[in-house]
Design a protein around this motif. Structure first.
Motif, PDB file in Angstrom:
ATOM      1  N   THR A 239      46.941  46.393   2.769  1.00 46.94           N
ATOM      2  CA  THR A 239      47.454  47.636   3.335  1.00 46.94           C
ATOM      3  C   THR A 239      48.443  47.383   4.469  1.00 46.94           C
ATOM      4  OG1 THR A 239      45.504  47.572   4.728  1.00 46.94           O
ATOM      5  CG2 THR A 239      45.410  49.042   2.813  1.00 46.94           C
ATOM      6  N   ALA A 240      48.474  46.178   5.008  1.00 48.06           N
ATOM      7  CA  ALA A 240      49.364  45.872   6.141  1.00 48.06           C
ATOM      8  C   ALA A 240      50.797  45.708   5.642  1.00 48.06           C
ATOM      9  CB  ALA A 240      48.881  44.611   6.827  1.00 48.06           C
ATOM     10  N   PRO A 241      51.763  45.843   6.543  1.00 44.85           N
ATOM     11  CA  PRO A 241      53.162  45.860   6.089  1.00 44.85           C
ATOM     12  C   PRO A 241      53.760  44.485   5.783  1.00 44.85           C
ATOM     13  CG  PRO A 241      53.034  46.217   8.451  1.00 44.85           C
ATOM     14  CD  PRO A 241      51.626  46.160   7.969  1.00 44.85           C
ATOM     15  N   GLY A 242      53.009  43.399   5.911  1.00 43.60           N
ATOM     16  CA  GLY A 242      53.579  42.080   5.620  1.00 43.60           C
ATOM     17  C   GLY A 242      54.188  41.467   6.863  1.00 43.60           C
ATOM     18  N   ALA A 243      54.786  40.298   6.668  1.00 38.85           N
ATOM     19  CA  ALA A 243      55.252  39.513   7.818  1.00 38.85           C
ATOM     20  C   ALA A 243      56.514  40.089   8.409  1.00 38.85           C
ATOM     21  CB  ALA A 243      55.449  38.076   7.403  1.00 38.85           C
ATOM     22  N   GLY A 244      56.354  41.197   9.113  1.00 37.24           N
ATOM     23  CA  GLY A 244      57.512  41.856   9.682  1.00 37.24           C
ATOM     24  C   GLY A 244      58.111  41.142  10.869  1.00 37.24           C
ATOM     25  N   LEU A 245      57.349  40.292  11.534  1.00 40.84           N
ATOM     26  CA  LEU A 245      57.848  39.627  12.739  1.00 40.84           C
ATOM     27  C   LEU A 245      57.838  38.111  12.585  1.00 40.84           C
ATOM     28  CD1 LEU A 245      56.175  41.816  15.486  1.00 40.84           C
ATOM     29  CD2 LEU A 245      58.580  41.735  14.890  1.00 40.84           C
ATOM     30  N   LEU A 246      58.250  37.668  11.411  1.00 38.21           N
ATOM     31  CA  LEU A 246      58.185  36.241  11.096  1.00 38.21           C
ATOM     32  C   LEU A 246      58.972  35.392  12.092  1.00 38.21           C
ATOM     33  CD1 LEU A 246      56.674  34.893   8.892  1.00 38.21           C
ATOM     34  CD2 LEU A 246      58.708  34.989   7.438  1.00 38.21           C
ATOM     35  N   ALA A 247      60.188  35.822  12.413  1.00 41.00           N
ATOM     36  CA  ALA A 247      61.034  35.026  13.307  1.00 41.00           C
ATOM     37  C   ALA A 247      60.409  34.934  14.689  1.00 41.00           C
ATOM     38  CB  ALA A 247      62.427  35.637  13.392  1.00 41.00           C
ATOM     39  N   GLU A 248      59.922  36.080  15.216  1.00 37.31           N
ATOM     40  CA  GLU A 248      59.325  36.097  16.554  1.00 37.31           C
ATOM     41  C   GLU A 248      58.030  35.280  16.570  1.00 37.31           C
ATOM     42  OE1 GLU A 248      60.390  38.677  14.908  1.00 37.31           O
ATOM     43  OE2 GLU A 248      61.842  39.739  16.169  1.00 37.31           O
ATOM     44  N   GLN A 249      57.242  35.417  15.489  1.00 36.20           N
ATOM     45  CA  GLN A 249      55.976  34.670  15.443  1.00 36.20           C
ATOM     46  C   GLN A 249      56.232  33.174  15.375  1.00 36.20           C
ATOM     47  OE1 GLN A 249      52.461  36.038  15.551  1.00 36.20           O
ATOM     48  NE2 GLN A 249      52.852  34.055  16.442  1.00 36.20           N
ATOM     49  N   SER A 250      57.262  32.804  14.620  1.00 34.01           N
ATOM     50  CA  SER A 250      57.597  31.380  14.512  1.00 34.01           C
ATOM     51  C   SER A 250      58.021  30.831  15.880  1.00 34.01           C
ATOM     52  CB  SER A 250      58.695  31.222  13.473  1.00 34.01           C
ATOM     53  OG  SER A 250      59.350  30.020  13.649  1.00 34.01           O
ATOM     54  N   THR A 251      58.830  31.603  16.623  1.00 40.98           N
ATOM     55  CA  THR A 251      59.263  31.169  17.963  1.00 40.98           C
ATOM     56  C   THR A 251      58.046  31.007  18.871  1.00 40.98           C
ATOM     57  OG1 THR A 251      61.268  32.401  17.630  1.00 40.98           O
ATOM     58  CG2 THR A 251      60.802  31.753  19.892  1.00 40.98           C
ATOM     59  N   ALA A 252      57.126  31.968  18.804  1.00 43.35           N
ATOM     60  CA  ALA A 252      55.930  31.904  19.660  1.00 43.35           C
ATOM     61  C   ALA A 252      55.087  30.672  19.309  1.00 43.35           C
ATOM     62  CB  ALA A 252      55.110  33.174  19.489  1.00 43.35           C
ATOM     63  N   LEU A 253      54.986  30.358  18.035  1.00 40.70           N
ATOM     64  CA  LEU A 253      54.212  29.179  17.612  1.00 40.70           C
ATOM     65  C   LEU A 253      54.849  27.900  18.137  1.00 40.70           C
ATOM     66  CD1 LEU A 253      53.376  30.408  14.028  1.00 40.70           C
ATOM     67  CD2 LEU A 253      51.674  29.629  15.685  1.00 40.70           C
ATOM     68  N   ARG A 254      56.172  27.860  18.096  1.00 39.95           N
ATOM     69  CA  ARG A 254      56.855  26.663  18.592  1.00 39.95           C
ATOM     70  C   ARG A 254      56.681  26.530  20.106  1.00 39.95           C
ATOM     71  NH1 ARG A 254      59.112  24.273  14.541  1.00 39.95           N
ATOM     72  NH2 ARG A 254      59.457  25.543  12.701  1.00 39.95           N
ATOM     73  N   ARG A 255      56.589  27.646  20.808  1.00 44.19           N
ATOM     74  CA  ARG A 255      56.314  27.594  22.253  1.00 44.19           C
ATOM     75  C   ARG A 255      54.952  26.973  22.519  1.00 44.19           C
ATOM     76  NH1 ARG A 255      58.615  33.104  23.438  1.00 44.19           N
ATOM     77  NH2 ARG A 255      60.794  32.551  23.718  1.00 44.19           N
ATOM     78  N   ALA A 256      54.070  27.086  21.544  1.00 43.53           N
ATOM     79  CA  ALA A 256      52.730  26.497  21.691  1.00 43.53           C
ATOM     80  C   ALA A 256      52.727  25.051  21.185  1.00 43.53           C
ATOM     81  CB  ALA A 256      51.726  27.334  20.932  1.00 43.53           C
ATOM     82  N   ASP A 257      53.926  24.425  21.110  1.00 50.10           N
ATOM     83  CA  ASP A 257      54.064  23.014  20.701  1.00 50.10           C
ATOM     84  C   ASP A 257      53.670  22.763  19.261  1.00 50.10           C
ATOM     85  OD1 ASP A 257      55.069  22.134  23.029  1.00 50.10           O
ATOM     86  OD2 ASP A 257      53.140  21.520  23.874  1.00 50.10           O
ATOM     87  N   ILE A 258      53.788  23.756  18.440  1.00 48.49           N
ATOM     88  CA  ILE A 258      53.451  23.565  17.030  1.00 48.49           C
ATOM     89  C   ILE A 258      54.693  23.061  16.310  1.00 48.49           C
ATOM     90  CG2 ILE A 258      52.911  24.858  14.926  1.00 48.49           C
ATOM     91  CD1 ILE A 258      50.839  26.278  16.912  1.00 48.49           C
ATOM     92  N   GLU A 259      54.483  21.983  15.571  1.00 50.06           N
ATOM     93  CA  GLU A 259      55.610  21.250  15.038  1.00 50.06           C
ATOM     94  C   GLU A 259      56.261  21.934  13.842  1.00 50.06           C
ATOM     95  OE1 GLU A 259      54.897  17.219  13.580  1.00 50.06           O
ATOM     96  OE2 GLU A 259      55.245  16.664  15.675  1.00 50.06           O
ATOM     97  N   SER A 260      55.420  22.445  12.956  1.00 48.55           N
ATOM     98  CA  SER A 260      56.038  23.051  11.784  1.00 48.55           C
ATOM     99  C   SER A 260      55.348  24.374  11.451  1.00 48.55           C
ATOM    100  CB  SER A 260      55.978  22.079  10.597  1.00 48.55           C
ATOM    101  OG  SER A 260      54.873  22.351   9.803  1.00 48.55           O
ATOM    102  N   VAL A 261      56.138  25.337  11.061  1.00 45.84           N
ATOM    103  CA  VAL A 261      55.613  26.673  10.769  1.00 45.84           C
ATOM    104  C   VAL A 261      55.923  26.997   9.308  1.00 45.84           C
ATOM    105  CG1 VAL A 261      55.741  29.123  11.380  1.00 45.84           C
ATOM    106  CG2 VAL A 261      56.009  27.390  13.171  1.00 45.84           C
ATOM    107  N   SER A 262      54.887  27.385   8.585  1.00 47.01           N
ATOM    108  CA  SER A 262      55.087  27.819   7.196  1.00 47.01           C
ATOM    109  C   SER A 262      54.559  29.232   7.070  1.00 47.01           C
ATOM    110  CB  SER A 262      54.315  26.958   6.208  1.00 47.01           C
ATOM    111  OG  SER A 262      54.261  25.642   6.640  1.00 47.01           O
TER     112      SER A 262
END
Ligand code: SPV
Ligand code: MG
Length: 533
Positions: free
Chosen positions: A317-340
């Motif tokens: 029922t959720a709208p899907g990955a609407g904030l993929l770019a922002e979420q990826s940036t936030a993950l990289r701020r947490a020192d995460i090397e790769s985002v899929s």
């Protein structure tokens, strides 16, 4: 082959100098062998030698220069100190003629002592010296001058342990036995802790005669390089205390490498020599790799900085990955090397940014977990695509270092009524005066529970290899039952199966994206932040 004693080296090990003194104090011969690098020192230690000789000949040969005081004290000290750092057994350093006069000797003693060297040998040659086996010029220093160097050496050492070995070159220079004895006695009187009688020629006779005539309690050291037929036991029985095999590692290496190189060119491949060269496993072992692996397990956070993240499908029922770019940036701020990102059956609402690896679409989070390969075993962060989580909470999630950890929003306080689609969680931390405090090991999730919950699942989880395996198991069960599962469902299953799940408590730093309106509001919010309005 053992992993060597070196690995056990700690701050509390006995000093090399004390160990050398103990070796001299016990009955029997002390046998040490030459090295010019830490690897050679480890081979000596593993073979069972009592100590290592930091050989001037070996070090200069390894640098491709003659053994004639070409290398400076600093260069020889750097090598001797690297040997001492690599082994537990004592290192005796060949300090040639002391690198100059008594002033140089005093500086040398302080530096070698600070580097953990157990004993130093200084020879009574004029500076610069020439290796004892080189024919021609072998100039001796006057006795008084050399005794001055020995007194200076003893005065310069800061603890009584360092052994100063006075090396007599009278037999090498052709000055005869009486001169050798006269010098030895003078050096013992000047404070030498041992004398080294050096000799060349294939017969041990001159050295045996010296030992016979030596009446002082000062121990005698010998170097049977050319008179090699005599055993260490025979030398010991004749009165020698320490035997130095000065350069046999170097010479063995030269012979083996020369032969190996020639046979590779001759055979045009390496098959013929594989059985004769050390396997890589031996090299790794000598480097201390097994210990590093132990340290890795003990000290390196399982997934910090190497962690991978996967954005998994939320509820249909959720709208899907609407904030993929922002979420990826936030993950990289947490020192995460790769985002899929794994799109749900409904697909991504926007095109994935370039730095996000798009994985094949899966119907649910369980399918997404099962589709991940073993590279995710190094540590994985999973974020449901019906939330957006900021970098800081994600960083805390990664830093928790637990096998399984989840973000839990505790801002509403215990017992607050929650939306029906939230996953309420009971925690083992305690609420006091509107704040929460965890135990020594942080806070843990007790159960997915009803209205008395302490907080709610904030849509992000982290797992180590072990946690990832557990997650796969519950996902597998869901698939076998044919039921779809969100990340919250998988968490419920993990808790029901009794897995310990760490709660990383947060009060803010995330948003729910349950409707298309949530996504557009969040997008607007980010756009506003970007432009600074
Ligand atoms: C050395 O190893 O550098 C020595 C011993 O001084 S010898 O080369 O045998 O003289
Ligand atoms: Mg030497």
């Amino acid at each position: 082959m053992t992993t060597g004693t070196t690995e056990a080296r700690g701050e509390h090990s006995t000093s090399g100098a004390r160990q050398l003194r103990e070796l001299f104090a016990r009955p029997g011969t002390v046998r040490i062998i030459g090295a010019h690098n830490p690897l050679g020192a480890r081979l000596a230690e593993r073979a069972g030698f009592d100590g290592v000789w930091s050989s001037g000949l070996e070090v200069s040969a390894s640098q491709g220069v003659p053994d004639t005081d070409i290398l400076t004290m600093s260069e020889l000290l750097a090598t001797a100190s690297s040997l001492a750092a690599a082994v537990e057994v004592p290192v005796v350093a060949d300090c040639d003629a002391g690198y100059g006069n008594a002033h140089n000797v005093m500086n040398m003693i302080r530096r070698y002592e600070a580097a953990g060297i157990a004993g130093v040998s200084i020879e009574d040659k004029r500076f610069p010296k020439v290796n004892s086996f080189i024919p021609g010029r072998q100039e001796l220093a006057p006795i008084a001058e050399f005794c001055g160097k020995l007194r200076a050496a003893k005065a310069a050492q800061s603890t009584p342990d360092l052994m100063v070995i006075a090396r007599i070159e009278a037999l090498i220079a052709g000055w005869g036995m009486d001169e050798a004895l006269r010098r030895g006695e003078a050096y013992a009187a000047a404070g030498a802790d041992a004398v080294l009688i050096h000799a060349k020629g294939s017969s041990p006779e001159p050295v045996l005669r010296f030992l016979q005539r030596w009446t002082l309690p000062t121990p005698v050291v010998v170097v049977p390089t050319t008179y090699h037929t005599i055993t260490a036991t025979e030398l010991s029985e004749a009165g020698a205390k320490m035997v130095i095999y000065a350069n046999h590692g170097l010479r063995a290496g030269i012979a083996a490498v020369t032969e190996t190189f020639a046979s590779i060119l001759r055979d045009d491949r390496t098959t013929g020599i594989e059985d004769r060269i050390a396997p890589l496993a031996t090299v790794f072992d000598l480097q201390g790799m097994p210990l590093q692996k132990q340290h890795e397990a003990a000290y390196i956070t399982p997934y910090a900085s190497r962690a991978r993240a996967v954005i998994v499908p939320g509820p249909p029922t959720a709208p899907g990955a609407g904030l993929l770019a922002e979420q990826s940036t936030a993950l990289r701020r947490a020192d995460i090397e790769s985002v899929s990102a794994t799109a749900g059956a409904h697909g991504h609402a926007q095109e994935a940014p370039q730095d996000v690896v798009v994985l094949p679409a899966q119907a649910d989070a369980a399918g997404a977990v099962l589709a991940l390969d073993d590279t995710y075993l190094a540590g994985t962060v999973l974020v449901s695509d019906d939330v957006f989580v900021e970098g800081e909470p994600l960083r805390r999630l990664v830093a928790a270092g637990a096998d399984l950890a989840v973000l839990v929003d505790v801002s509403a306080g215990p017992g607050t009524p929650r939306r029906t689609d939230a996953l309420p969680l009971a925690l083992d931390s305690e609420a006091r005066d509107g704040r929460r405090i965890g135990g020594a090991a942080g806070s843990a999730v007790l159960a997915a529970t009803g209205p008395t919950a302490d907080g709610e699942f904030a849509g992000a989880a982290a797992c180590s290899a072990e946690g990832f395996t557990a997650l796969r198991q519950v996902a597998e069960k869901r698939r076998a039952n044919g039921s779809e599962a969100t990340l919250a469902d998988l968490l419920t299953d993990l808790l029901a199966a009794g897995h310990r799940v760490r709660a990383v408590e947060i009060g803010s730093g995330w948003l729910e994206l349950r409707t298309p309106q949530d996504v557009s509001r969040a997008t607007e919010l980010f756009a506003t932040r970007e432009t600074g309005r």
